[in-house]
Motif scaffolding. Sequence first.
Motif, PDB file in Angstrom:
ATOM      1  N   GLU A 268       8.406   2.104  14.037  1.00  0.00           N
ATOM      2  CA  GLU A 268       9.620   1.552  14.650  1.00  0.00           C
ATOM      3  C   GLU A 268       9.196   0.679  15.828  1.00  0.00           C
ATOM      4  OE1 GLU A 268      13.753   2.990  16.860  1.00  0.00           O
ATOM      5  OE2 GLU A 268      12.408   4.461  15.942  1.00  0.00           O
ATOM      6  N   PRO A 269       9.273  -0.634  15.686  1.00  0.00           N
ATOM      7  CA  PRO A 269       8.793  -1.516  16.764  1.00  0.00           C
ATOM      8  C   PRO A 269       9.742  -1.558  17.947  1.00  0.00           C
ATOM      9  CG  PRO A 269       9.812  -2.821  15.041  1.00  0.00           C
ATOM     10  CD  PRO A 269       9.814  -1.386  14.552  1.00  0.00           C
ATOM     11  N   ILE A 270       9.168  -1.735  19.139  1.00  0.00           N
ATOM     12  CA  ILE A 270       9.992  -1.958  20.324  1.00  0.00           C
ATOM     13  C   ILE A 270      10.630  -3.339  20.203  1.00  0.00           C
ATOM     14  CG2 ILE A 270       9.924  -2.247  22.841  1.00  0.00           C
ATOM     15  CD1 ILE A 270       7.519  -0.285  22.803  1.00  0.00           C
ATOM     16  N   LYS A 271       9.831  -4.291  19.726  1.00  0.00           N
ATOM     17  CA  LYS A 271      10.341  -5.631  19.425  1.00  0.00           C
ATOM     18  C   LYS A 271       9.580  -6.173  18.227  1.00  0.00           C
ATOM     19  CE  LYS A 271      11.215 -10.247  21.241  1.00  0.00           C
ATOM     20  NZ  LYS A 271      11.110 -11.183  22.369  1.00  0.00           N
ATOM     21  N   HIS A 272      10.311  -6.717  17.256  1.00  0.00           N
ATOM     22  CA  HIS A 272       9.682  -7.235  16.037  1.00  0.00           C
ATOM     23  C   HIS A 272       8.987  -8.557  16.359  1.00  0.00           C
ATOM     24  CE1 HIS A 272       8.901  -8.263  11.966  1.00  0.00           C
ATOM     25  NE2 HIS A 272       9.722  -7.375  11.440  1.00  0.00           N
ATOM     26  N   PRO A 273       7.641  -8.624  16.261  1.00  0.00           N
ATOM     27  CA  PRO A 273       6.935  -9.860  16.643  1.00  0.00           C
ATOM     28  C   PRO A 273       7.308 -11.067  15.802  1.00  0.00           C
ATOM     29  CG  PRO A 273       5.460  -8.350  15.477  1.00  0.00           C
ATOM     30  CD  PRO A 273       6.719  -7.595  15.768  1.00  0.00           C
ATOM     31  N   PHE A 274       7.652 -10.826  14.510  1.00  0.00           N
ATOM     32  CA  PHE A 274       7.948 -11.957  13.634  1.00  0.00           C
ATOM     33  C   PHE A 274       9.350 -12.531  13.859  1.00  0.00           C
ATOM     34  CE2 PHE A 274       4.463  -9.881  11.374  1.00  0.00           C
ATOM     35  CZ  PHE A 274       3.655 -10.972  11.101  1.00  0.00           C
ATOM     36  N   SER A 275      10.130 -11.878  14.732  1.00  0.00           N
ATOM     37  CA  SER A 275      11.430 -12.462  15.083  1.00  0.00           C
ATOM     38  C   SER A 275      11.257 -13.583  16.108  1.00  0.00           C
ATOM     39  CB  SER A 275      12.362 -11.381  15.658  1.00  0.00           C
ATOM     40  OG  SER A 275      11.848 -10.888  16.888  1.00  0.00           O
ATOM     41  N   THR A 276      10.120 -13.575  16.794  1.00  0.00           N
ATOM     42  CA  THR A 276       9.807 -14.613  17.789  1.00  0.00           C
ATOM     43  C   THR A 276       8.740 -15.571  17.276  1.00  0.00           C
ATOM     44  OG1 THR A 276      10.337 -13.083  19.576  1.00  0.00           O
ATOM     45  CG2 THR A 276       9.045 -15.031  20.158  1.00  0.00           C
ATOM     46  N   TYR A 277       7.676 -15.013  16.722  1.00  0.00           N
ATOM     47  CA  TYR A 277       6.582 -15.838  16.216  1.00  0.00           C
ATOM     48  C   TYR A 277       6.953 -16.435  14.858  1.00  0.00           C
ATOM     49  CZ  TYR A 277       2.175 -17.167  14.077  1.00  0.00           C
ATOM     50  OH  TYR A 277       1.196 -17.865  13.428  1.00  0.00           O
ATOM     51  N   LYS A 278       6.754 -17.719  14.732  1.00  0.00           N
ATOM     52  CA  LYS A 278       7.066 -18.412  13.481  1.00  0.00           C
ATOM     53  C   LYS A 278       5.774 -18.754  12.743  1.00  0.00           C
ATOM     54  CE  LYS A 278      11.368 -18.223  14.460  1.00  0.00           C
ATOM     55  NZ  LYS A 278      12.177 -17.158  13.791  1.00  0.00           N
ATOM     56  N   ILE A 279       5.668 -18.290  11.522  1.00  0.00           N
ATOM     57  CA  ILE A 279       4.501 -18.574  10.699  1.00  0.00           C
ATOM     58  C   ILE A 279       4.437 -20.075  10.438  1.00  0.00           C
ATOM     59  CG2 ILE A 279       3.487 -18.219   8.397  1.00  0.00           C
ATOM     60  CD1 ILE A 279       4.692 -15.414   8.436  1.00  0.00           C
ATOM     61  N   PRO A 280       3.236 -20.676  10.532  1.00  0.00           N
ATOM     62  CA  PRO A 280       3.115 -22.133  10.299  1.00  0.00           C
ATOM     63  C   PRO A 280       3.723 -22.543   8.969  1.00  0.00           C
ATOM     64  CG  PRO A 280       1.044 -21.240  11.091  1.00  0.00           C
ATOM     65  CD  PRO A 280       1.932 -20.064  10.831  1.00  0.00           C
ATOM     66  N   THR A 281       4.430 -23.659   8.981  1.00  0.00           N
ATOM     67  CA  THR A 281       5.069 -24.160   7.772  1.00  0.00           C
ATOM     68  C   THR A 281       4.021 -24.740   6.841  1.00  0.00           C
ATOM     69  OG1 THR A 281       7.030 -24.722   9.060  1.00  0.00           O
ATOM     70  CG2 THR A 281       6.836 -25.718   6.874  1.00  0.00           C
ATOM     71  N   THR A 282       4.101 -24.335   5.588  1.00  0.00           N
ATOM     72  CA  THR A 282       3.160 -24.868   4.603  1.00  0.00           C
ATOM     73  C   THR A 282       3.579 -26.276   4.229  1.00  0.00           C
ATOM     74  OG1 THR A 282       4.455 -23.921   2.786  1.00  0.00           O
ATOM     75  CG2 THR A 282       2.654 -22.609   3.653  1.00  0.00           C
ATOM     76  N   ARG A 283       2.562 -27.087   3.940  1.00  0.00           N
ATOM     77  CA  ARG A 283       2.839 -28.475   3.575  1.00  0.00           C
ATOM     78  C   ARG A 283       2.180 -28.793   2.244  1.00  0.00           C
ATOM     79  NH1 ARG A 283       1.239 -31.379   9.184  1.00  0.00           N
ATOM     80  NH2 ARG A 283      -0.703 -30.328   8.662  1.00  0.00           N
ATOM     81  N   ARG A 284       2.967 -29.333   1.333  1.00  0.00           N
ATOM     82  CA  ARG A 284       2.405 -29.751   0.053  1.00  0.00           C
ATOM     83  C   ARG A 284       1.806 -31.133   0.241  1.00  0.00           C
ATOM     84  NH1 ARG A 284       6.880 -29.593  -3.443  1.00  0.00           N
ATOM     85  NH2 ARG A 284       6.649 -27.354  -3.266  1.00  0.00           N
ATOM     86  N   THR A 285       0.504 -31.243  -0.012  1.00  0.00           N
ATOM     87  CA  THR A 285      -0.197 -32.497   0.253  1.00  0.00           C
ATOM     88  C   THR A 285      -0.029 -33.511  -0.864  1.00  0.00           C
ATOM     89  OG1 THR A 285      -2.199 -31.541  -0.709  1.00  0.00           O
ATOM     90  CG2 THR A 285      -1.909 -31.335   1.670  1.00  0.00           C
ATOM     91  N   LYS A 286       0.411 -33.060  -2.021  1.00  0.00           N
ATOM     92  CA  LYS A 286       0.518 -33.985  -3.145  1.00  0.00           C
ATOM     93  C   LYS A 286       1.640 -33.527  -4.070  1.00  0.00           C
ATOM     94  CE  LYS A 286      -2.542 -36.356  -6.392  1.00  0.00           C
ATOM     95  NZ  LYS A 286      -3.916 -36.383  -6.946  1.00  0.00           N
TER      96      LYS A 286
END
Length: 418
Positions: free
Chosen positions: A212-230
């Motif tokens: 049970e987290p005190i604060k969910h880290p992924f609610s603040t931290y944003k995973i880098p957006t993937t980019r399709r190169t082609k």
Amino acid sequence: MARARLVLDTRKGSRSKVDGLYPLAVKVFHRKARLIRLSCSTSRVGWDENNMILKKSVFANKDLDCDTINKSNYNKLHAAKSLIIELGKTINDIDVDRLVECIKEKWDKKLDSELRRNLDNEVTINEWSEVLIKRKLKEQKPGTAQWYRGGVAAITKFNHGKPVKFHEITVTFLKNFEVEHKAKGTSLNGISVYLRAVRAIYNYAIQEEWYEPIKHPFSTYKIPTTRRTKKKALSKEKIIAIRNLQYEEGTNLWHSRNYLLCMFNCRGMNFIDLAKLKIKDIAENRLYYGRSKTGDRLSVKMTNEFLEILKYYIKGKTRDEFIFPIGYDGSVENFTRYKSSRRLSNKLFKIIAEDAGIEEKITTYYIRHSWATIAKEMGISTEIISEGLGHHSLKTTQIYLRDFDNKVLDEANDLIVS
């Protein structure tokens, strides 16, 4: 009456000689003033004195989790003010230095409580991931199990080879992981794959009450957006060029060309689903199969081209035999062999592309995107394309089609300006 306030300690001797920043502090006044330094520092312009918070938009704070720090600082100020109220008239019997000691003791008790709550839960993400991995292997989903294992291995290596406790996964931990991998040259897609696996494991731990987290880290931290190169799609003309290729019957190239055409004819079927097809999946000119990724059952009418190709593969086979030589039963034991078959097919697809005069180095996944793109260019609605691909939501389909809007816009613009 004693007072407490959050301040930036801008005294001459307080400025850091390393980065030139000033520390934050709780200023306590009780006949005399005292400062209790906090762990965070910022510049003069990085501190909002009226609201007693760090400014998010200031360069000096760019690497700080301002929301978390502001919340922590507010809680400490609130605890100090609460203590002053609790002491009541007794505060007159102590001096400011004793008051500061009492405030620190109150902070330590709260901190001890939070630390004890975390330390009591000794479960690491490494241990919990093994539970999930075993579960996925029992469900015959070795690909997902491998994805989890890769994500956990990456953060364990980042943690100097030590297992990672759930409470250690903070916004700072995740940001540092991202920065280190960027410095190593890891692509955004690679970083995203690792962290999405970690997030999935973390969320399952919460759902199943392992943590049970005190604060969910992924609610603040944003995973880098993937980019399709082609753009991973072929035009209808290129599909026709593949169709017109002639290879000697029974050769690996001949089989691979057939796989491409069959996947295309089956509404962009995934390669793994093609490998799992059995004779019993055929009934009354239709193909019935379950998508490996979602488990959803799909029904596809077999086209004339598909039926023509099928004649070679079904001849003399029983109901329980695989249709194609790449047959895969979905088991963990045979997953390595399936991946080897997929690698070989992708290698042969590149040769097929060259023979057809196609510049793209195509893979199995090109066919799925190609079917969706050609359907869109023919004016078929996104809703129908989504249903054909077996997607659960239009959002997923729109991600497939997102890269191909420029062509439509360019053609429209040509008409407008001509």
